[in-house]
Design a protein around this motif. Structure first.
Motif, PDB file in Angstrom:
ATOM      1  N   GLU A  33       0.555  -0.990   0.219  1.00 11.28           N
ATOM      2  CA  GLU A  33      -0.128  -0.046  -0.157  1.00 11.28           C
ATOM      3  C   GLU A  33       0.621   1.280   0.226  1.00 11.28           C
ATOM      4  O   GLU A  33       2.249   1.452   0.844  1.00 11.28           O
ATOM      5  N   VAL A  34       0.346   2.283  -0.228  1.00 10.38           N
ATOM      6  CA  VAL A  34       1.114   3.431  -0.770  1.00 10.38           C
ATOM      7  C   VAL A  34       1.466   3.847   0.619  1.00 10.38           C
ATOM      8  O   VAL A  34       2.398   4.337   1.050  1.00 10.38           O
ATOM      9  N   LYS A  35       1.080   3.742   1.678  1.00  7.80           N
ATOM     10  CA  LYS A  35       1.305   3.976   2.890  1.00  7.80           C
ATOM     11  C   LYS A  35       2.379   3.554   3.451  1.00  7.80           C
ATOM     12  O   LYS A  35       3.085   4.416   4.484  1.00  7.80           O
ATOM     13  N   ASP A  36       2.686   2.567   2.996  1.00  9.94           N
ATOM     14  CA  ASP A  36       3.435   1.347   3.456  1.00  9.94           C
ATOM     15  C   ASP A  36       5.276   2.392   2.967  1.00  9.94           C
ATOM     16  O   ASP A  36       6.000   1.883   3.674  1.00  9.94           O
ATOM     17  N   VAL A  37       4.937   3.312   1.608  1.00  9.82           N
ATOM     18  CA  VAL A  37       6.312   3.334   1.642  1.00  9.82           C
ATOM     19  C   VAL A  37       6.662   4.916   1.143  1.00  9.82           C
ATOM     20  O   VAL A  37       7.421   5.135   0.944  1.00  9.82           O
ATOM     21  N   LEU A  38       5.557   5.331   1.734  1.00 15.26           N
ATOM     22  CA  LEU A  38       5.704   6.884   1.681  1.00 15.26           C
ATOM     23  C   LEU A  38       5.971   7.751   3.272  1.00 15.26           C
ATOM     24  O   LEU A  38       5.948   7.184   4.013  1.00 15.26           O
ATOM     25  N   GLU A  39       7.035   8.677   3.157  1.00 16.75           N
ATOM     26  CA  GLU A  39       7.771   9.517   4.477  1.00 16.75           C
ATOM     27  C   GLU A  39       6.604  10.473   4.336  1.00 16.75           C
ATOM     28  O   GLU A  39       6.348  10.743   5.316  1.00 16.75           O
ATOM     29  N   ARG A  40       6.347  11.650   3.344  1.00 20.52           N
ATOM     30  CA  ARG A  40       5.410  12.676   3.940  1.00 20.52           C
ATOM     31  C   ARG A  40       4.821  13.281   2.407  1.00 20.52           C
ATOM     32  O   ARG A  40       5.666  12.772   1.594  1.00 20.52           O
ATOM     33  N   ALA A  77       3.677  11.211   6.615  1.00 19.11           N
ATOM     34  CA  ALA A  77       2.936   9.926   6.697  1.00 19.11           C
ATOM     35  C   ALA A  77       1.841   9.952   7.762  1.00 19.11           C
ATOM     36  O   ALA A  77       0.752   9.544   7.442  1.00 19.11           O
ATOM     37  N   GLY A  78       2.446  10.060   8.352  1.00 19.02           N
ATOM     38  CA  GLY A  78       1.853   9.426  10.093  1.00 19.02           C
ATOM     39  C   GLY A  78       1.131  10.531  10.121  1.00 19.02           C
ATOM     40  O   GLY A  78      -0.225  10.052  10.473  1.00 19.02           O
ATOM     41  N   GLU A  79       0.595  11.890   9.874  1.00 17.77           N
ATOM     42  CA  GLU A  79      -0.103  12.740   9.496  1.00 17.77           C
ATOM     43  C   GLU A  79      -1.397  12.083   8.816  1.00 17.77           C
ATOM     44  O   GLU A  79      -2.500  13.333   8.849  1.00 17.77           O
ATOM     45  N   CYS A  80      -1.363  12.035   8.006  1.00 20.92           N
ATOM     46  CA  CYS A  80      -2.058  11.658   6.815  1.00 20.92           C
ATOM     47  C   CYS A  80      -3.297  10.562   6.782  1.00 20.92           C
ATOM     48  O   CYS A  80      -4.326  10.196   5.612  1.00 20.92           O
ATOM     49  N   ASP A  81      -3.521  10.581   8.088  1.00 19.86           N
ATOM     50  CA  ASP A  81      -5.009   9.185   8.637  1.00 19.86           C
ATOM     51  C   ASP A  81      -4.883   7.856   7.280  1.00 19.86           C
ATOM     52  O   ASP A  81      -6.218   7.812   6.719  1.00 19.86           O
ATOM     53  N   PHE A  82      -3.814   7.614   7.248  1.00 16.84           N
ATOM     54  CA  PHE A  82      -3.777   6.155   6.064  1.00 16.84           C
ATOM     55  C   PHE A  82      -5.275   4.943   6.394  1.00 16.84           C
ATOM     56  O   PHE A  82      -4.415   4.951   7.609  1.00 16.84           O
ATOM     57  N   GLY A  83      -5.968   4.760   6.004  1.00 17.27           N
ATOM     58  CA  GLY A  83      -6.641   3.091   6.235  1.00 17.27           C
ATOM     59  C   GLY A  83      -6.416   3.053   4.937  1.00 17.27           C
ATOM     60  O   GLY A  83      -5.936   3.267   4.258  1.00 17.27           O
ATOM     61  N   TYR A  84      -7.285   1.370   4.886  1.00 13.17           N
ATOM     62  CA  TYR A  84      -7.681   0.783   3.600  1.00 13.17           C
ATOM     63  C   TYR A  84      -9.037   1.786   2.794  1.00 13.17           C
ATOM     64  O   TYR A  84      -9.693   2.328   2.958  1.00 13.17           O
ATOM     65  N   ARG A  85      -8.154   1.980   1.873  1.00 14.16           N
ATOM     66  CA  ARG A  85      -8.427   3.214   0.923  1.00 14.16           C
ATOM     67  C   ARG A  85      -9.066   4.641   1.536  1.00 14.16           C
ATOM     68  O   ARG A  85      -9.696   4.716   0.812  1.00 14.16           O
ATOM     69  N   GLY A  89       4.657  13.760  -3.296  1.00 14.21           N
ATOM     70  CA  GLY A  89       4.934  12.193  -2.512  1.00 14.21           C
ATOM     71  C   GLY A  89       6.568  12.103  -2.304  1.00 14.21           C
ATOM     72  O   GLY A  89       7.421  12.318  -3.479  1.00 14.21           O
ATOM     73  N   GLU A  90       6.880  11.615  -1.264  1.00 16.26           N
ATOM     74  CA  GLU A  90       8.393  11.570  -0.659  1.00 16.26           C
ATOM     75  C   GLU A  90       7.877   9.817   0.107  1.00 16.26           C
ATOM     76  O   GLU A  90       7.790  10.125   0.702  1.00 16.26           O
ATOM     77  N   PHE A  91       8.953   9.398  -1.778  1.00 15.51           N
ATOM     78  CA  PHE A  91       8.834   7.633  -0.629  1.00 15.51           C
ATOM     79  C   PHE A  91      10.341   7.216   0.049  1.00 15.51           C
ATOM     80  O   PHE A  91      11.379   7.164  -0.587  1.00 15.51           O
ATOM     81  N   ARG A  92      10.122   6.802   0.748  1.00 17.16           N
ATOM     82  CA  ARG A  92      11.344   5.919   0.897  1.00 17.16           C
ATOM     83  C   ARG A  92      11.617   5.047   0.717  1.00 17.16           C
ATOM     84  O   ARG A  92      10.776   3.639   1.271  1.00 17.16           O
ATOM     85  N   LEU A  93      12.415   4.450  -0.067  1.00 15.99           N
ATOM     86  CA  LEU A  93      12.941   3.035  -0.524  1.00 15.99           C
ATOM     87  C   LEU A  93      13.841   2.213   0.221  1.00 15.99           C
ATOM     88  O   LEU A  93      14.495   2.505   1.294  1.00 15.99           O
ATOM     89  N   HIS A  94      14.720   1.315  -1.135  1.00 16.68           N
ATOM     90  CA  HIS A  94      15.504   0.791  -0.218  1.00 16.68           C
ATOM     91  C   HIS A  94      16.081   0.137  -1.303  1.00 16.68           C
ATOM     92  O   HIS A  94      16.192  -0.261  -2.080  1.00 16.68           O
ATOM     93  N   SER A  95      18.266   0.472  -1.237  1.00 19.26           N
ATOM     94  CA  SER A  95      18.198  -0.241  -2.294  1.00 19.26           C
ATOM     95  C   SER A  95      18.677  -1.927  -2.562  1.00 19.26           C
ATOM     96  O   SER A  95      18.843  -2.245  -1.256  1.00 19.26           O
ATOM     97  N   GLY A  96      18.422  -2.334  -3.629  1.00 20.89           N
ATOM     98  CA  GLY A  96      18.435  -3.755  -3.368  1.00 20.89           C
ATOM     99  C   GLY A  96      18.412  -4.426  -4.559  1.00 20.89           C
ATOM    100  O   GLY A  96      18.871  -3.719  -5.792  1.00 20.89           O
ATOM    101  N   ASP A  97      17.639  -5.800  -5.095  1.00 21.12           N
ATOM    102  CA  ASP A  97      18.734  -6.471  -6.232  1.00 21.12           C
ATOM    103  C   ASP A  97      16.937  -6.382  -7.566  1.00 21.12           C
ATOM    104  O   ASP A  97      16.010  -6.437  -7.003  1.00 21.12           O
ATOM    105  N   THR A  98      17.640  -5.261  -8.343  1.00 17.04           N
ATOM    106  CA  THR A  98      16.714  -4.709  -8.922  1.00 17.04           C
ATOM    107  C   THR A  98      16.582  -6.120 -10.149  1.00 17.04           C
ATOM    108  O   THR A  98      15.231  -5.679 -10.561  1.00 17.04           O
TER     109      THR A  98
END
Ligand SMILES: Cc1cc2nc3c(=O)[nH]c(=O)nc-3n(C[C@H](O)[C@H](O)[C@H](O)COP(=O)(O)OP(=O)(O)OC[C@H]3O[C@@H](n4cnc5c(N)ncnc54)[C@H](O)[C@@H]3O)c2cc1C
Length: 313
Positions: free
Chosen positions: A130-137, A153-161, A176-185
């Protein structure tokens, strides 16, 4: 200065290819143009509506009495493990740009045809992400005060849809600023193929639709009594590991797959996709929505809630 068009047909701006004329229409390629549009609507005392990719809307046959602001902002920047994308950026492009920078964690979003703005607003998700899992702000424009600010993201009241942006319509997502991670592309690209295959096996891909018409029925909804439901309908046990009962299951169980009203059909492949077979009207979609709600209510006592957004009704 923005150029405001008059009497623009909205159907081609939606995935459904349904909808009448907007009184006024602009394409905003920058946030400044977006603000100009909002100012125009205030000056004219008319409402405005932000349109992303138009993949989650049903526009009335009579169109929209006001200004449609079609968001076309397109900036993506990568800094370390953070990717910042303008609201108008398609989710698939965000995924590709992240992978190109060696970042993973948002592959699940590749098949969502919407924009970053629409997907933040609806907390879009699939395949367990879900967007909320990777969204920082989120960078937000408050049209009532004219302020621009960042919300964590914590201020955005995210829930299911759900999100704050559905409740507070004066807030527009700029980026939107997303927080991802370096990994095996390479593995990430394999996952993209698997997701595409799973989608085409189960969904009416390529047809004109707005994706899922209804939200799934969350076990956490206040009106859902899971003990009673499971006692009456033991088949719902198969969904206990999921956040809710799939709306498509209920529609299928009510024998509605394939049902047609005019030029709209409940997809024989996926009960939550109502497909425009060509020349469909919003009125026909609304009637079919009513039929599905009625049958599911009678069979299971459950109220289906729309995931799609109505425009101009
Ligand atoms: C074939 C298909 C498959 C789909 N699959 C999925 C899926 O797997 N998961 C899922 O969650 N969804 C899915 N959808 C639905 C849809 O793609 C998502 O809901 C998407 O996030 C909507 O984005 P959009 O840009 O198209 O929004 P639009 O449809 O243009 O608008 C939807 C709502 O968001 C608002 N909005 C748009 N941009 C902004 C902004 N910048 N600020 C504030 N509000 C804004 C609009 O005003 C409107 O109320 C699917 C749709 C289709 C057609």
């Amino acid at each position: 200065m923005i150029s405001v068009e008059k009497g623009v047909r909205l159907a081609p701006h939606t995935y459904y290819n349904i909808g009448g004329l907007a009184d006024y229409f602009i394409e905003a390629k920058t946030n400044e143009e977006l603000c100009d549009g909002v100012r125009f609507s205030k000056d004219q005392s008319i409402p405005f509506f932000i349109l992303g990719a138009g993949s989650n809307v049903l526009v009335a046959d009579g169109g929209y009495r006001g200004l449609i602001i079609r968001l076309k902002t397109a900036e993506v920047t990568v800094s370390g493990e953070h990717v910042t994308a303008s609201a108008g950026v398609p989710m698939a492009l965000l995924v590709q740009r992240a992978l190109a920078a060696g970042l993973v964690g948002i592959e699940w979003a590749v098949g969502i045809p919407g924009t970053v703005g629409g997907s933040i607003r609806g907390n879009a998700g699939c395949f367990g992400g879900e967007v909320k899992d990777v969204l920082e702000r989120v960078e937000v424009y408050d049209t009532s005060s004219g302020d621009r600010r960042w919300l964590n993201a914590g201020e955005c009241d995210f829930g299911y849809r759900e999100s704050i942006f559905k409740k507070r319509k004066e807030l527009i997502v700029f980026s939107g600023e997303f927080r991802l991670h370096s990994g095996d592309t390479d593995s990430a690209r394999t996952r993209l193929k698997e997701y595409a295959a799973r989608r085409s096996a189960s969904q009416a891909i390529g047809s004109k639709s707005a994706g899922c018409i209804f939200k799934n029925i969350s076990w956490r909804r206040p009106d859902v009594n899971s003990d009673q439901l499971l006692a009456r309908f033991p088949s719902f046990r198969q969904f206990l590991d999921l956040p809710g009962i799939p709306a498509s299951y209920c529609i299928d169980a009510a024998n509605l797959k394939g049902t047609r009203v005019g030029h709209v059909q409940i997809s024989p492949k996926h009960g939550n996709y109502f497909v425009n077979l060509g020349g469909a009207t919003a009125e026909e979609v609304i009637i079919l929505i009513g039929i599905a709600k009625d049958h599911v209510r009678r069979k299971f006592g459950l109220l289906l809630e729309e995931e799609i957004q109505y425009v101009g009704f």
